[in-house]
Design a protein around this motif. Sequence first.
Motif, PDB file in Angstrom:
ATOM      1  N   LYS A  59       0.579  -1.229  -0.179  1.00 54.33           N
ATOM      2  CA  LYS A  59       0.074  -0.316  -0.043  1.00 54.33           C
ATOM      3  C   LYS A  59       0.679   1.461   0.148  1.00 54.33           C
ATOM      4  N   ALA A  60       2.046   1.205   0.444  1.00 50.15           N
ATOM      5  CA  ALA A  60       3.270   2.242   0.569  1.00 50.15           C
ATOM      6  C   ALA A  60       3.183   2.537  -1.002  1.00 50.15           C
ATOM      7  N   ASP A  78       2.705  -7.974   1.266  1.00 50.23           N
ATOM      8  CA  ASP A  78       1.550  -8.108   2.239  1.00 50.23           C
ATOM      9  C   ASP A  78       0.200  -6.910   0.854  1.00 50.23           C
ATOM     10  N   GLY A 226       5.459  -4.633  10.405  1.00 47.05           N
ATOM     11  CA  GLY A 226       6.112  -3.548  10.517  1.00 47.05           C
ATOM     12  C   GLY A 226       6.082  -2.499  11.278  1.00 47.05           C
ATOM     13  N   GLY A 227       6.400  -1.889  11.531  1.00 49.58           N
ATOM     14  CA  GLY A 227       6.892  -0.842  10.122  1.00 49.58           C
ATOM     15  C   GLY A 227       8.197   0.088  10.700  1.00 49.58           C
ATOM     16  N   PHE A 228       9.432   0.035  10.239  1.00 50.03           N
ATOM     17  CA  PHE A 228      10.292   0.371  10.248  1.00 50.03           C
ATOM     18  C   PHE A 228       9.872   2.493   9.432  1.00 50.03           C
TER      19      PHE A 228
HETATM   20  C1  LIG Z   1       1.043  -0.979   6.044  1.00 45.32           C
HETATM   21  C2  LIG Z   1       1.388  -1.212   6.876  1.00 45.32           C
HETATM   22  C3  LIG Z   1       2.489  -1.802   7.568  1.00 45.32           C
HETATM   23  C4  LIG Z   1       3.756  -1.229   6.700  1.00 45.32           C
HETATM   24  O1  LIG Z   1       3.719   0.063   7.503  1.00 45.32           O
HETATM   25  P1  LIG Z   1       4.323   1.839   7.298  1.00 45.32           P
HETATM   26  O2  LIG Z   1       3.829   2.590   7.723  1.00 45.32           O
HETATM   27  O3  LIG Z   1       4.236   1.625   5.424  1.00 45.32           O
HETATM   28  O4  LIG Z   1       6.312   0.723   7.916  1.00 45.32           O
HETATM   29  C5  LIG Z   1       2.947  -3.041   7.944  1.00 45.32           C
HETATM   30  N1  LIG Z   1       2.239  -3.851   8.135  1.00 45.32           N
HETATM   31  C6  LIG Z   1       0.731  -3.971   7.687  1.00 45.32           C
HETATM   32  C7  LIG Z   1      -0.609  -4.852   8.552  1.00 45.32           C
HETATM   33  C8  LIG Z   1       0.273  -2.470   7.335  1.00 45.32           C
HETATM   34  O5  LIG Z   1      -0.697  -2.621   6.856  1.00 45.32           O
END
Ligand SMILES: *Cc1c(COP(=O)(O)O)cnc(C)c1O
Length: 411
Positions: A59-60, A78, A226-228
């Motif tokens: 989604k990023a 994911d 996550g997230g880093f």
């Molecule tokens: C969005 C998401 C991430 C990644 O989050 P970031 O903020 O982009 O680091 C990881 N795991 C899940 C389940 C997410 O929904």
Amino acid sequence: MNTSVTHKLNFYQGHNPIDLIAAYGSPLYVYNEKIFRQRCRDMTNLTTYPHFKVNYAIKANTNLTLLGIAIEEGLCADVSSPGEAVAALAAGFAPSDLFFIANNISAEEMAFAMERGILLSVDSVSQLETYGKLNPGGEIALRFNGGIGGGHHENVITGGDETKFGIRAVYIPEVKALLTKYGLKLKGINHHFGSQNSKELYLEGVEELLSIARHFDSLEFIDFGGGFSIPYNKQGGEAPMDFVVLGQSLTKYMESFSKECGKPLTYIVEPGRYISAECGVLLGTVHSIKENGGNKFAGTDLGFSVLARTTLYESHHDIEVYGSPRDGEYSPTNIVGNQCESGDYIAKSRLLPPLSEGDILGILDAGAYGYSMSSQYNHRPRPAEVLIREDGSLQLIRRRDTYEDMLINML
Ligand SMILES: *Cc1c(COP(=O)(O)O)cnc(C)c1O
């Protein structure tokens, strides 16, 4: 030019951002393949434990070309919706490399994942029951919420009692009863409590999830989530997380927990923004300069339909100014967009050199949740995306919307 500008020009590998705007239009997302690959490798090299997977939370940034590079770098993915699954499959991910981490999805969306052989994680007792009815005897994963939350803004904290995500540990007896009732195999558990920069907090989360894992003996994987984050304020001296130390600690946890279980479990991490944020810059153009009661405003084509993070989360993005060297004092300047909303700003009171109409701005570290959160609000076409390949050549990887694109579903 200030030093950060000179430094950042390396990003463009010899291309001039002003020429890029001339060639592809303004605003424009520009990505750097080298940096994207390096961030993928930072993650795949995080640990020496052999059964380790990096699931890029797509989604990023779901650009298909970038997803294709992630596949080459050995990442899995994911997805959070059927649409993201379609994008991941189109980019070339195998269904077995995808993990659908769902929140409040319909039975139809569950069936979508089942039909394509994509493992699903649900995050409530009620959704587990829905799934059990749909797919008795099937495989499932569960997202828990151990209680820790972290993040740069309350809207990105995804753990603890205040968020909608995950199953709290007190419901483990109900979960077990449903797994038995429907003959479901729990393949793995996952969590994700928000993106942040503290390895201590991340490891606290690891311990929390492992303590939940001890309740289940069927697990094949544990997904630490996550997230880093990344240092968004590099111009202010913010430093990246220490991944060497984090990796060493993770390796210890993985080895000792596998030993405790008597089998080599697979462990997963889920970076999203870490993979794609720093490889992207958003370029835009200054169209207006004004002062309202002593407040300076530089009006740009960078509305929140192009970059929503600053309006949504009050996020900080470093900014660079391109063009000829300029004299004059730095002064606090508001960088605002062209949208008919007062919350439409990129930066508030940012110390910047004198700006004028026609200047090109670079909004740094915009590769994550930039294009993927963009919209057509005010019927503004979403921008093009261009990739600077490792050899320095340019590739248009998404064309700009046309005005006709924005009408097509209504005609
Ligand atoms: C969005 C998401 C991430 C990644 O989050 P970031 O903020 O982009 O680091 C990881 N795991 C899940 C389940 C997410 O929904």
